[in-house]
Design a protein around this motif. Structure first.
Motif, short mmCIF file in Angstrom:
data_model
loop_
_atom_site.label_atom_id
_atom_site.label_comp_id
_atom_site.label_asym_id
_atom_site.label_seq_id
_atom_site.Cartn_x
_atom_site.Cartn_y
_atom_site.Cartn_z
N ALA A 124 -2.49 6.84 -8.48
CA ALA A 124 -2.08 6.23 -7.22
C ALA A 124 -2.56 4.79 -7.16
O ALA A 124 -3.69 4.49 -7.53
CB ALA A 124 -2.66 7.03 -6.05
N HIS A 125 -1.70 3.90 -6.68
CA HIS A 125 -1.99 2.47 -6.61
C HIS A 125 -1.61 1.97 -5.23
O HIS A 125 -0.61 2.37 -4.66
CB HIS A 125 -1.19 1.70 -7.67
N GLU A 126 -2.44 1.06 -4.72
CA GLU A 126 -2.16 0.52 -3.39
C GLU A 126 -2.71 -0.89 -3.29
O GLU A 126 -3.76 -1.21 -3.85
CB GLU A 126 -2.80 1.40 -2.31
N LYS A 154 -7.17 12.25 -5.90
CA LYS A 154 -8.23 11.23 -5.91
C LYS A 154 -9.37 11.65 -6.81
O LYS A 154 -9.87 12.77 -6.75
CB LYS A 154 -8.73 11.03 -4.47
N ARG A 188 2.12 1.17 -1.34
CA ARG A 188 1.43 2.25 -2.04
C ARG A 188 2.46 3.01 -2.87
O ARG A 188 3.53 3.35 -2.39
CB ARG A 188 0.76 3.21 -1.06
N GLU A 226 -10.95 -1.56 -8.29
CA GLU A 226 -10.78 -2.04 -6.92
C GLU A 226 -10.61 -3.55 -6.97
O GLU A 226 -11.30 -4.25 -7.72
CB GLU A 226 -11.97 -1.66 -6.06
N GLU A 248 2.76 5.99 -6.27
CA GLU A 248 2.06 6.84 -7.22
C GLU A 248 3.05 7.59 -8.10
O GLU A 248 4.22 7.74 -7.77
CB GLU A 248 1.15 7.83 -6.50
N ALA A 279 -4.98 2.36 -10.43
CA ALA A 279 -5.40 3.50 -11.24
C ALA A 279 -5.27 3.15 -12.71
O ALA A 279 -4.20 2.73 -13.17
CB ALA A 279 -4.55 4.72 -10.91
N CYS A 330 0.74 8.47 -9.27
CA CYS A 330 0.20 9.45 -8.31
C CYS A 330 -0.68 10.51 -8.98
O CYS A 330 -0.32 11.02 -10.01
CB CYS A 330 1.34 10.16 -7.61
N HIS A 339 -6.67 7.96 0.09
CA HIS A 339 -6.02 8.42 -1.12
C HIS A 339 -5.69 9.90 -0.98
O HIS A 339 -6.39 10.76 -1.51
CB HIS A 339 -6.91 8.18 -2.35
N ARG A 377 -6.26 -1.06 -4.97
CA ARG A 377 -6.87 -0.09 -5.88
C ARG A 377 -5.83 0.23 -6.95
O ARG A 377 -4.72 0.67 -6.64
CB ARG A 377 -7.28 1.17 -5.13
#
Length: 616
Positions: free
Chosen positions: A116-118, A23, A62, A187, A64, A143, A20, A203, A141
Motif C-alpha cells: 500500500a502506498h499513499e 499493514k 492512495r 516514510e 495498493e 511500500a 496493497c 493503513h 508512505r
C-alpha cells in the motif's frame, strides 16, 4: 525548485510503488541523540511550535496492489481485440518507464507490488499564503521490499544523503525531502512534522477500494455553474447549484478492479447537496421491489427511484416545458396530459420504475410503473392519459384535411386486453400511410405499423406499457406480480450493492447492442445491409452471455455519491462472444451500399425470422 515540481517528484515516487497488503509492523523510530537529525542539518525546516492557524487544501492519493492493476490492464488491453494478441507484460513496461526516467534497476526491483502506498500533498489556500510558515506540506508512505535497493536506484540527481538512524535527505534545488526507514516501507516528508504525519497515515488491511484520490479543504469558489447546465441567468436552480458548488468540502474518486473481480467506481462529494431539494427522494433501495420481481423478461435498461414525494420534482419539470407557447388544441391537450400524469406522480409512494425491453423478434417495449396510495384514482388518471393521446391524434387529423393517407387512426378500447386476472385499457394508433414507420429508427416499437399503449392497475400499482411487445410484457407482468419465487436482475443487484441507491440504473450490454442493431436496421436504405443487421439481432438474442452493469446515485444532507459496477463476466466474456460483438460493431459502422430501394429487410423478412407477434 517550485513546490509543484517537488510534489510531482513525490507523486512519481508513489506511482512507482502502487499496491496493497496488510499493514506491516513499523520499525521503532530513531530516538538516540546521535541518530536524530541536528539543528544544523535542518535549519530550514518548519518549526514545530504553534503557528498562526492556516487553512490548508489536501490532495491525498492512495493505491495498493499495483500488481493487480497491471494484470488488469494487460488482460483488458487484448481481450476486446480480434484476433486477440498476446497480452503485454505491463509490469515490464512499467519498470522500463522508470528506467527511462533515470532510475537504476534496483529501484523497480525493490518496489512492493502488493503493498500500500499513499501521499498527501497540502498547500495553503490562496488567501492564507501570507500567514503560512510553510509553502507546502508533503507526507507519504511507500511500500518497498528492499530499502537499500530502492535508495540506490534513485536517479543520480536525487542521490540521498544519510543522516543516521534510518533517516535520509534528498536535496532538490532549494527544497528537500526526508526519508525514514520502517519495516517494509519508506516514510516521506517535507519536514519532521510531515514524517510524523506520514507515520500516522491509516493503513486498513482490507480497504473497500484499492485506489482513492481525494481533495479536501477547498477554498470557497466564486462560480456560476448555470451556463454549464444550460440554465439561464437568474434561474433559481442555477443559484441553488452554485450554493452547492461553493459549499464543497471534499471530493473523492475511488476505484477497485482486478483480473478476478468486478470493476467498481465511486465518486463522492461532501457538500450541502440538500440545497438542490431532496424532497422527492426516499430511503435507499436495498432489495428488489414487486415490479422488478415480476419482470417476464430481462430489460436492457431499467431505472428505479426511491420516492418520498415526487411532486416537487415533477412540478419543476413541468415549469420547464414551454406549454404556453404551443397553440391550441395541442397546448390544451398537453396541459391535460400533464395534469393526469401529475396526479399519478402525486399518488406515488415509495418506488417509481421505468424499463425497456427488446425481445428476440426485435420488438421494443417501454414500461412505466409506480406504487400508488389510491389505485382507483391512479387508474382513472392513466385512462385519462390514453384519452388525451387519442384526442391528439384526432386533432392532428383535423389539420390535414381529407387526405386519408395523411391521417392517424386511433382507437381506445377500455378493458381491451386481458392481462393475467385483470383488464387493461388499450390505445392503438396507426400512423398515416405516408409515414412509413417500419423503415425508421423507431420501427422496433411498431407492430405491423401499429403502436400500442396499455394501462392498468393491480396490487396498488399503476402500469403503462407501450410498444410492439406491449401485450406480451403486460401479460407477463400481471401474471407474475406478487410471486415470491422470482430472482432479482443482475444489473439492478449491482446498482444496489454497497448500501442501496435512491436512483438505480441497470444496463444489459447484449440487449443494448441488439437495440442499436435494430435501430440501424430500421433506418438503413440498403436492403442487403438491413437483412444482415436483423440476422445479427436474432443471433445475439440466442446468446446466453449477459453484460451487466449497475449505476447508483445517493443524495443525503451533506453528501452525494455516484457509484458504478461492471460485472467481471461483462469485462471478460468468452472469446467467441467478444468476436460476435466486434462483428456487430463493424455492421453498425458500415455505409449503405445503395441510396434507396423498396421492400427493405425488416423484422418479418428472411428465412430465419420468427413471425411477428399476433395482433390483439
Amino acid at each position: 525548485m517550485s513546490s509543484h515540481r517537488l510534489a510531482g517528484v513525490a507523486a512519481c515516487a508513489v506511482i512507482t510503488s502502487l499496491g496493497c497488503a496488510p499493514k506491516k509492523k513499523d520499525a521503532p523510530r530513531p530516538t538516540s541523540p546521535e541518530a536524530a537529525p541536528t539543528a544544523d542539518d535542518h535549519a530550514d525546516a518548519a518549526p514545530l511550535s504553534v503557528e498562526h492557524p492556516v487553512a490548508w487544501t489536501d490532495v491525498d492519493v492512495r493505491i495498493e496492489n499495483l500488481d493487480a492493476h497491471l494484470q488488469t490492464w494487460s488482460k483488458l488491453s487484448v481481450w476486446w481485440e480480434k484476433p486477440p494478441a498476446a497480452p503485454p507484460d505491463a509490469r515490464a513496461e512499467f519498470e522500463s518507464l522508470l528506467l527511462g526516467l533515470g532510475a537504476g534497476p534496483s529501484l523497480p526491483a525493490s518496489i512492493d507490488y502488493k503493498g500500500a502506498h499513499e501521499v498527501v500533498f497540502s498547500y495553503p489556500q490562496p488567501d492564507q499564503r501570507a500567514v503560512a510558515s510553510e509553502k507546502y506540506r508533503l507526507a507519504g508512505r511507500l511500500a518497498v521490499t528492499d530499502v537499500a535497493g530502492f535508495l540506490e536506484g534513485l536517479p543520480p540527481s536525487l542521490a540521498p544523503r544519510p543522516l543516521g538512524g534510518g533517516l535520509w535527505e534528498l536535496a532538490i534545488d532549494q527544497d528537500r525531502l526526508l526519508l525514514r526507514e520502517q519495516a517494509g516501507a519508506l516514510e516521506v516528508g517535507a519536514s519532521e512534522r510531515d514524517l510524523e504525519r506520514a507515520h500516522d497515515l491509516p493503513h486498513p488491511a482490507d480497504p473497500p477500494y484499492r485506489f482513492v484520490a481525494s481533495i479536501s479543504g477547498l477554498a470557497e469558489a466564486d462560480v456560476d455553474p448555470g451556463p454549464l447546465f444550460g440554465l439561464p441567468e437568474g434561474d433559481p436552480r442555477a443559484e441553488r447549484l452554485a450554493d452547492v458548488v461553493r459549499g464543497i468540502e471534499r471530493m473523492a474518486l475511488a476505484a477497485d478492479f482486478g483480473p478476478d473481480r468486478d470493476l467498481r467506481l465511486a465518486f463522492t462529494v461532501d457538500a450541502p447537496v440538500e440545497k438542490l431539494g431532496l424532497e422527492p427522494l426516499g430511503a435507499p433501495l436495498t432489495a428488489p421491489g414487486p415490479v422488478e420481481a415480476a419482470f417476464p423478461a430481462e430489460p436492457l435498461l431499467v431505472v428505479e427511484t426511491s420516492l418520498r414525494d415526487a411532486k416537487p420534482a415533477f412540478e419543476m419539470l413541468r415549469k420547464g416545458l414551454p406549454v404556453d407557447e404551443i397553440p391550441d388544441p395541442f397546448g390544451a391537450l398537453l396541459r391535460s396530459g400533464l395534469d393526469h400524469l401529475g396526479r399519478i406522480v402525486e399518488l406515488s409512494t415509495d418506488r417509481g420504475l421505468g424499463a425497456m425491453f427488446l425481445d428476440e423478434r426485435g420488438n421494443s417495449t417501454l414500461l412505466l410503473a409506480a406504487r400508488v396510495r389510491d389505485a382507483a384514482a391512479a387508474g382513472r388518471s392513466a385512462r385519462g392519459l390514453l384519452e388525451t393521446l387519442e384526442s391528439a391524434a384526432k386533432a392532428q387529423n383535423d389539420l390535414v384535411g381529407n387526405d386519408p393517407k395523411a391521417k392517424f387512426r386511433a382507437k381506445l378500447a377500455r378493458g381491451g386486453w386481458t392481462v393475467g386476472s385483470t383488464k387493461a385499457d388499450v390505445l392503438t394508433i396507426t400512423p398515416p400511410k405516408d409515414a412509413d414507420v417500419e423503415h425508421t429508427p423507431i420501427s422496433t416499437y411498431f407492430d405491423r405499423s401499429r403502436f400500442h399503449v396499455a394501462a392498468w392497475v393491480q396490487d396498488e400499482h399503476v402500469f403503462v406499457v407501450m410498444g410492439a411487445g406491449a401485450r406480451k410484457i403486460a401479460t407477463g407482468l400481471a401474471r407474475n406480480l406478487g410471486r415470491s419465487d422470482r430472482q432479482p436482475w443482475a444489473s439492478l443487484e449491482l446498482a444496489r450493492a454497497e448500501g442501496g441507491c435512491q436512483v438505480c440504473l441497470g444496463l444489459e450490454g447484449n440487449g443494448i447492442m441488439r437495440l442499436l442493431l435494430a435501430i440501424t436496421a430500421g433506418d438503413t436504405k440498403d436492403e442487403a445491409r438491413s437483412k444482415k443487421l436483423w440476422k445479427k439481432v436474432r443471433a445475439l438474442a440466442r446468446r446466453k452471455e449477459r453484460l451487466a452493469a449497475g449505476l447508483a446515485l445517493n443524495l443525503v444532507p451533506g453528501k452525494g455519491t455516484a457509484r458504478g459496477q461492471v460485472a467481471k463476466s461483462a469485462l471478460y466474456p468468452p472469446r467467441e462472444y467478444v468476436e460476435a460483438l466486434l462483428d456487430a460493431t463493424k455492421l453498425l459502422d458500415e455505409p449503405d451500399a445503395a441510396p434507396e430501394v423498396g421492400g427493405l429487410g425488416t423484422r418479418g423478412s428472411g428465412p430465419d425470422t420468427a413471425p411477428s407477434s399476433p395482433s390483439p
